[in-house]
Design a protein around this motif. Sequence first.
Motif, PDB file in Angstrom:
ATOM      1  N   PRO A 134      26.113 173.287   5.917  1.00  0.00           N
ATOM      2  CA  PRO A 134      26.050 173.149   4.454  1.00  0.00           C
ATOM      3  C   PRO A 134      27.349 173.642   3.818  1.00  0.00           C
ATOM      4  O   PRO A 134      27.872 174.700   4.194  1.00  0.00           O
ATOM      5  N   GLY A 135      27.876 172.871   2.884  1.00  0.00           N
ATOM      6  CA  GLY A 135      29.118 173.277   2.239  1.00  0.00           C
ATOM      7  C   GLY A 135      29.429 172.422   1.029  1.00  0.00           C
ATOM      8  O   GLY A 135      28.587 171.651   0.557  1.00  0.00           O
ATOM      9  N   ASP A 136      30.647 172.558   0.544  1.00  0.00           N
ATOM     10  CA  ASP A 136      31.106 171.852  -0.650  1.00  0.00           C
ATOM     11  C   ASP A 136      31.569 170.446  -0.268  1.00  0.00           C
ATOM     12  O   ASP A 136      32.462 170.290   0.573  1.00  0.00           O
ATOM     13  N   ALA A 137      31.015 169.426  -0.912  1.00  0.00           N
ATOM     14  CA  ALA A 137      31.409 168.046  -0.642  1.00  0.00           C
ATOM     15  C   ALA A 137      32.907 167.838  -0.822  1.00  0.00           C
ATOM     16  O   ALA A 137      33.546 167.099  -0.043  1.00  0.00           O
ATOM     17  N   LEU A 138      33.492 168.483  -1.818  1.00  0.00           N
ATOM     18  CA  LEU A 138      34.903 168.263  -2.109  1.00  0.00           C
ATOM     19  C   LEU A 138      35.809 168.873  -1.049  1.00  0.00           C
ATOM     20  O   LEU A 138      36.968 168.470  -0.907  1.00  0.00           O
ATOM     21  N   PHE A 139      35.291 169.820  -0.278  1.00  0.00           N
ATOM     22  CA  PHE A 139      36.066 170.365   0.837  1.00  0.00           C
ATOM     23  C   PHE A 139      36.327 169.277   1.872  1.00  0.00           C
ATOM     24  O   PHE A 139      37.462 169.097   2.332  1.00  0.00           O
TER      25      PHE A 139
END
Length: 245
Positions: free
Chosen positions: A175-180
């Motif tokens: 799970p993380g930031d899409a923009l990353f």
Amino acid sequence: MEQVEVVVAHHECATLRVGEVFLKIDADQGRTDVEVEAMAMAPVPTPEVLWREPPVLALAALPGTALARLGKPSTASPAAWASAGAAVRMLHDAPLPPWPGRSVDEIASDLDGECAWLITNDVLPADLVTRNRQVAEAALRPWTPVFTHGDLQVAHVFTDGDKITGVLDWSEAGPGDALFDLAILTLGHREHLGDVLAGYGADVDLDVIRAWWSLRSLLAVRWLIEHGFDPSSPGCEVDVLRSQM
């Protein structure tokens, strides 16, 4: 007799190619566990797992060629870059992996530590580090977690013509930031950001993309140096940092 090609090797792990088989040797089996489970969950093409005998994971080679290489111009078409964006969107729309991702506070703490190390050890000019730390601040905000690859560099995305044939190296997935993911895919290839976003099909905050370029590059420099890589090679991390000035 098949030749053995060393794809990458450092003191944490190594990847060898023997014919159409990749052998990944990793001292941390937790990373391999994540990679195998993430590939099974991902809604995009991934390498076939041939067998696993810790510490070795055998994967079938993907058809096609890498989308690009950091520090080198991409020969892939705009349509191929758009296909990569569409594949990333499919991944981000998939159910979240069951393991936790990294928090904003953890990332901010790591960033502060790396910036201090870069300046204290005269690795990079203080003004370069300080400016990019300021740019990186835009990424350190709350986000809605999605299923991220976690290391979506261009060398991990394979294409055949305009089609994505597979995505490699899922050991950082979670799970993380899409923009990353979008930022790492376009790191050093900002001229293709528009193509990627056309395939991704959603509005994004470009300031946050740029922030992740700075943040990821600042975090990577020490690791690259300590593992025998050169972040100051043309087009690579140090050039990315300079482009943000």
